[in-house]
Each structure stands twice: as structure tokens, then as C-alpha cells.
Design an enzyme around this catalytic site. Structure first.
Site: not given
Ligand SMILES: Cc1cc2nc3c(=O)[nH]c(=O)nc-3n(C[C@H](O)[C@H](O)[C@H](O)COP(=O)(O)OP(=O)(O)OC[C@H]3O[C@@H](n4cnc5c(N)ncnc54)[C@H](O)[C@@H]3O)c2cc1C
Length: 235
Positions: A81-82, A184, A189
Site C-alpha cells: 500500500r506504500h 513515512h 508501521r
Molecule cells: C494502522 C493502519 C491501518 C490501516 N487500515 C487500513 C484499512 O482498514 N483499509 C485500507 O484500505 N487501508 C488501510 N491502511 C493503509 C493506509 O490507508 C495507507 O494505504 C498506507 O498506510 C500507506 O500510506 P500512504 O498512502 O500515506 O503511503 P504512500 O502510498 O507511500 O504515500 C505517501 C504520501 O504520498 C502522498 N500520496 C500518495 N499517493 C497519493 C495520491 N494518490 N493522492 C494524493 N497524495 C498521495 C500522500 O501524502 C501520502 O501520505 C492502514 C494503514 C495503517 C498504518
């Protein structure tokens, strides 16, 4: 039919593809004011702290760490997801017959969830709960693996036969990132109640994150220190 059960998740840093340092991050920041003379400069805790505190994030993209991770599919799915600043390649279930290696929680892993969404606590299970967990994992894995093998023997393509395999199956993948994207990832995590924005990840992905954090702290010690000191928020 033999299957292997594993509770450990392995993370190894590919040293060959390790690039950058605290000094390189400082040089990238200083080119702004020194031009090419920045190349001769070294690392500075004060500068890194200033960049971190004021969220000047781009200098922290000058570096690369590449990790080989062996983990259950459910961990890989959370991991990928990252998106930003990460590159992945993973074992293919279309091109390779998969290995019968499956995840079972270790005996010290808290088993019981209490509280409500967003405020969960995990506590130890009873002797019976540990017993049934181990037993049911193993039985389900054996059943799934037998079905996979029967389909392969009958000539069914690997990409179809794999449908029956569970998310506890181990997979291997390379994950390559830069210090900024790693910070990040670590902020989300790892559990740290002193962090500015505490997160509550699942234990198995936290095991991966902690191994990566140790490698990060070893190769970018000043960057790790100022990130930790500034609330573990990625700049
Ligand atoms: C404790 C926990 C519980 C979770 N539970 C769930 C859940 O129930 N269901 C679920 O689906 N996911 C869940 N997740 C996953 C979460 O929603 C994120 O997908 C994951 O943590 C990656 O984070 P991120 O998008 O910030 O990281 P990255 O994808 O690495 O993105 C980093 C940063 O880049 C920017 N960015 C990236 N892509 C975009 C975009 N398209 N538009 C605008 N800005 C962008 C944002 O600022 C983002 O914070 C969970 C995560 C955690 C840590």
C-alpha cells in the site's frame, strides 16, 4: 505431504544496492545556497535537524535502501500500500510453483482483540486458544496445499491452481526506497506512543518495519536520530 510452518519473518538489507549517507543528504540541501561547492561539504546534525523540523523533505530522497523480505502474503499486501518512493518486485505465482511455507503466529503473539475499531488492544490468549490457532492454521494449510498440488498434477496452470492458497503463504519480495519514503513507512508501521502521530500497525508488519528501522539507524544514524527526536514524522 510436507509443509513448513514458520513464525519468523525475514528482512535482509541488500548492501550492494545501499546508496547515500547523512553527508549526501546534507550536500543535497546545501546545493541550494552553495552551488557546486556543496560537493565538498560533510554531514551536520544541526542542518539535518533543521530540515526535519521544518519539513524540508526533498534532500532526504537522496539515498537508497533495498530490502529482501520473506513474509506471509497478508504482510506483503499491507506493505505494498506504500506507493510513494517505493519500488517492488515479488515472486510470481504464475511463473513459479510456490513453496509450501506457511505462517503460524508464535506463542508469544497476543491473540485476543479487545476494545473497538481504532482503540484495539491485543492480549494473550488462553492455552486452548493457542492450541486451536495452531491446529486450525495447520489443517487449513494442509488442505489448501493438497488442493494446489492436485490441480498442478492434473495439468491446471499455476496461475489458476494458486487461487486456493491462503494469505498465510510466504512470499518473497524486494522493496527499494529512499530515506524519506522509509521514514513515512516507519511512522505508520511501528508503534511508538511518544510519536507525534502514534500508529497501531499489525504486529507482523511491525516486525518487518523494526528490522528496517535498525538498518536505517545504522546507515543514516544522524537522520534517524533527528527523525526520532522530532516525533517520527516524515518530512
Ligand atoms: C494502522 C493502519 C491501518 C490501516 N487500515 C487500513 C484499512 O482498514 N483499509 C485500507 O484500505 N487501508 C488501510 N491502511 C493503509 C493506509 O490507508 C495507507 O494505504 C498506507 O498506510 C500507506 O500510506 P500512504 O498512502 O500515506 O503511503 P504512500 O502510498 O507511500 O504515500 C505517501 C504520501 O504520498 C502522498 N500520496 C500518495 N499517493 C497519493 C495520491 N494518490 N493522492 C494524493 N497524495 C498521495 C500522500 O501524502 C501520502 O501520505 C492502514 C494503514 C495503517 C498504518
Amino acid at each position: 505431504m510436507t509443509i513448513s510452518l514458520r513464525s519468523d519473518i525475514s528482512v535482509s538489507l541488500d548492501e550492494v544496492n545501499l546508496a547515500g549517507s547523512d553527508a549526501k543528504i546534507c550536500k543535497a540541501a546545501r546545493v541550494s545556497t552553495l552551488g557546486s561547492a556543496a560537493a565538498g561539504s560533510g554531514e551536520a546534525r544541526g542542518l539535518l535537524n533543521y530540515l526535519m523540523k521544518n519539513r524540508h523533505g526533498s534532500p532526504f530522497e537522496h539515498g537508497q535502501m533495498s530490502f529482501l523480505v520473506e513474509a506471509p502474503i497478508f504482510v506483503a499486501r499491507e506493505f505494498m500500500r506504500h506507493r510513494a518512493g517505493w519500488s517492488y518486485n515479488e515472486t510470481s505465482g504464475r511463473y513459479k510453483e510456490l513453496e509450501p511455507v506457511f505462517y503460524v503466529p508464535k506463542d508469544s503473539r497476543p491473540l485476543v482483540q479487545e476494545g473497538k475499531a481504532g482503540e484495539y488492544r491485543f492480549v494473550a490468549g488462553t492455552y486452548e486458544q493457542y492450541g486451536i490457532t495452531r491446529w486450525e492454521h495447520e489443517q487449513a494449510y494442509r488442505t489448501a496445499w493438497s488442493a494446489y498440488q492436485r490441480m498442478l498434477k492434473a495439468g491446471v496452470a499455476k496461475e489458476i491452481a494458486r487461487d486456493v492458497l491462503p494469505v498465510g503463504l510466504f512470499t518473497s519480495f524486494y522493496a527499494t526506497c529512499n530515506p524519506r519514503s522509509l521514514m513515512h513507512f516507519l511512522s505508520l508501521r511501528t508503534k511508538n506512543t511518544d510519536a507525534t502521530f502514534p500508529s497501531f500497525p499489525q504486529e507482523e508488519i511491525e516486525d518487518v518495519a523494526l528490522a528496517m528501522e535498525a538498518a536505517f539507524a545504522s546507515h543514516f544514524p544522524l537522520t534517524w536520530e533527528v527523525w526520532d527526536r522530532n516525533g517520527r514524522v516524515a518530512p
